[in-house]
Design a protein around this motif. Sequence first.
Motif, PDB file in Angstrom:
ATOM      1  N   PHE A   4       0.811  -1.232   0.000  1.00  0.00           N
ATOM      2  CA  PHE A   4       0.000   0.000   0.000  1.00  0.00           C
ATOM      3  C   PHE A   4       0.838   1.274   0.000  1.00  0.00           C
ATOM      4  N   HIS A   5       2.167   1.149  -0.117  1.00  0.00           N
ATOM      5  CA  HIS A   5       3.023   2.333  -0.238  1.00  0.00           C
ATOM      6  C   HIS A   5       3.538   2.328  -1.677  1.00  0.00           C
ATOM      7  N   LEU A   6       2.857   3.076  -2.534  1.00  0.00           N
ATOM      8  CA  LEU A   6       3.183   3.076  -3.957  1.00  0.00           C
ATOM      9  C   LEU A   6       4.455   3.857  -4.237  1.00  0.00           C
ATOM     10  N   PRO A   7       5.287   3.368  -5.142  1.00  0.00           N
ATOM     11  CA  PRO A   7       6.473   4.126  -5.520  1.00  0.00           C
ATOM     12  C   PRO A   7       6.088   5.351  -6.354  1.00  0.00           C
ATOM     13  N   TYR A   8       6.899   6.385  -6.297  1.00  0.00           N
ATOM     14  CA  TYR A   8       6.674   7.616  -7.047  1.00  0.00           C
ATOM     15  C   TYR A   8       6.720   7.329  -8.542  1.00  0.00           C
ATOM     16  N   GLN A   9       5.745   7.803  -9.280  1.00  0.00           N
ATOM     17  CA  GLN A   9       5.656   7.560 -10.720  1.00  0.00           C
ATOM     18  C   GLN A   9       5.851   8.835 -11.544  1.00  0.00           C
ATOM     19  N   GLY A  10       6.137   9.948 -10.898  1.00  0.00           N
ATOM     20  CA  GLY A  10       6.264  11.221 -11.604  1.00  0.00           C
ATOM     21  C   GLY A  10       7.591  11.367 -12.326  1.00  0.00           C
ATOM     22  N   THR A  11       7.775  12.516 -12.927  1.00  0.00           N
ATOM     23  CA  THR A  11       8.988  12.784 -13.691  1.00  0.00           C
ATOM     24  C   THR A  11      10.169  13.037 -12.763  1.00  0.00           C
ATOM     25  N   ARG A  12      11.352  12.734 -13.247  1.00  0.00           N
ATOM     26  CA  ARG A  12      12.574  12.935 -12.479  1.00  0.00           C
ATOM     27  C   ARG A  12      13.067  14.382 -12.574  1.00  0.00           C
ATOM     28  N   ARG A  13      12.679  15.077 -13.630  1.00  0.00           N
ATOM     29  CA  ARG A  13      13.195  16.431 -13.835  1.00  0.00           C
ATOM     30  C   ARG A  13      12.055  17.391 -14.126  1.00  0.00           C
ATOM     31  N   ARG A  14      12.087  18.530 -13.441  1.00  0.00           N
ATOM     32  CA  ARG A  14      11.167  19.633 -13.712  1.00  0.00           C
ATOM     33  C   ARG A  14      12.009  20.853 -14.000  1.00  0.00           C
ATOM     34  N   VAL A  15      11.404  21.848 -14.629  1.00  0.00           N
ATOM     35  CA  VAL A  15      12.116  23.059 -15.014  1.00  0.00           C
ATOM     36  C   VAL A  15      11.367  24.267 -14.469  1.00  0.00           C
ATOM     37  N   ALA A  16      12.123  25.220 -13.941  1.00  0.00           N
ATOM     38  CA  ALA A  16      11.550  26.491 -13.484  1.00  0.00           C
ATOM     39  C   ALA A  16      12.062  27.592 -14.404  1.00  0.00           C
ATOM     40  N   CYS A  17      11.156  28.411 -14.898  1.00  0.00           N
ATOM     41  CA  CYS A  17      11.534  29.541 -15.751  1.00  0.00           C
ATOM     42  C   CYS A  17      12.210  30.595 -14.895  1.00  0.00           C
ATOM     43  N   GLY A  18      13.356  31.069 -15.334  1.00  0.00           N
ATOM     44  CA  GLY A  18      14.090  32.088 -14.608  1.00  0.00           C
ATOM     45  C   GLY A  18      13.520  33.480 -14.798  1.00  0.00           C
ATOM     46  N   ALA A  19      12.558  33.641 -15.699  1.00  0.00           N
ATOM     47  CA  ALA A  19      11.956  34.954 -15.939  1.00  0.00           C
ATOM     48  C   ALA A  19      10.620  35.116 -15.214  1.00  0.00           C
ATOM     49  N   CYS A  20       9.744  34.119 -15.325  1.00  0.00           N
ATOM     50  CA  CYS A  20       8.407  34.265 -14.722  1.00  0.00           C
ATOM     51  C   CYS A  20       8.176  33.337 -13.532  1.00  0.00           C
ATOM     52  N   GLY A  21       9.034  32.325 -13.341  1.00  0.00           N
ATOM     53  CA  GLY A  21       8.921  31.443 -12.185  1.00  0.00           C
ATOM     54  C   GLY A  21       8.062  30.207 -12.382  1.00  0.00           C
ATOM     55  N   LEU A  22       7.488  30.004 -13.555  1.00  0.00           N
ATOM     56  CA  LEU A  22       6.667  28.826 -13.809  1.00  0.00           C
ATOM     57  C   LEU A  22       7.491  27.556 -13.601  1.00  0.00           C
ATOM     58  N   VAL A  23       6.925  26.579 -12.899  1.00  0.00           N
ATOM     59  CA  VAL A  23       7.571  25.272 -12.705  1.00  0.00           C
ATOM     60  C   VAL A  23       6.698  24.228 -13.382  1.00  0.00           C
ATOM     61  N   GLU A  24       7.284  23.517 -14.344  1.00  0.00           N
ATOM     62  CA  GLU A  24       6.540  22.518 -15.121  1.00  0.00           C
ATOM     63  C   GLU A  24       7.451  21.343 -15.450  1.00  0.00           C
ATOM     64  N   ASP A  25       6.859  20.324 -16.026  1.00  0.00           N
ATOM     65  CA  ASP A  25       7.605  19.181 -16.512  1.00  0.00           C
ATOM     66  C   ASP A  25       8.534  19.625 -17.643  1.00  0.00           C
ATOM     67  N   GLU A  26       9.715  19.047 -17.704  1.00  0.00           N
ATOM     68  CA  GLU A  26      10.694  19.421 -18.723  1.00  0.00           C
ATOM     69  C   GLU A  26      10.134  19.245 -20.134  1.00  0.00           C
ATOM     70  N   LYS A  27       9.327  18.231 -20.348  1.00  0.00           N
ATOM     71  CA  LYS A  27       8.765  17.955 -21.674  1.00  0.00           C
ATOM     72  C   LYS A  27       7.939  19.128 -22.197  1.00  0.00           C
ATOM     73  N   THR A  28       7.298  19.867 -21.311  1.00  0.00           N
ATOM     74  CA  THR A  28       6.483  21.016 -21.713  1.00  0.00           C
ATOM     75  C   THR A  28       7.357  22.113 -22.323  1.00  0.00           C
ATOM     76  N   PHE A  29       8.490  22.395 -21.686  1.00  0.00           N
ATOM     77  CA  PHE A  29       9.413  23.412 -22.193  1.00  0.00           C
ATOM     78  C   PHE A  29      10.040  22.976 -23.522  1.00  0.00           C
ATOM     79  N   ILE A  30      10.381  21.700 -23.630  1.00  0.00           N
ATOM     80  CA  ILE A  30      10.985  21.181 -24.857  1.00  0.00           C
ATOM     81  C   ILE A  30       9.983  21.213 -26.007  1.00  0.00           C
ATOM     82  N   ALA A  31       8.761  20.767 -25.751  1.00  0.00           N
ATOM     83  CA  ALA A  31       7.743  20.713 -26.802  1.00  0.00           C
ATOM     84  C   ALA A  31       7.457  22.095 -27.375  1.00  0.00           C
TER      85      ALA A  31
END
Length: 85
Positions: free
Chosen positions: A48-75
Motif C-alpha cells: 500500500f506504499h506506492l512508488p513515485y511515478q512522476g517525472t525525475r526532472r522539472r524546469v523552473a523559468c528564470g523569468a516568470c517562475g513557472l515550474v513545469e515538466d521538462e517535456k512542456t518546455f521542450i515541446a
Amino acid sequence: MSTPYLCPNCRSNRTRFAILEQVPQYVKMDPETGEILEHYEQGELEPFHLPYQGTRRRVACGACGLVEDEKTFIALAQTQPRIPK
C-alpha cells in the motif's frame, strides 16, 4: 540536456532556467505529530506504499517562475523554433 527550452507561460524566455531534479524520499509518518517514524528505500516499500511515478526532472523559468515538466518546455521550443538573425 542539449535540447532547447521555451517557457510556455511567458513565451519569451529561452535562456534562463532552473533544472529541478526530483528525488523521492519514502517515509512513514506519525499521523498526529508529523514526525518521521521510518525511512524506506524504493525496493523496501511496504504494501500500500506506492512508488513515485512522476517525472525525475522539472524546469523552473528564470523569468516568470513557472515550474513545469521538462517535456512542456521542450515541446514548445520545438513547435516555435527560434528564428536566426
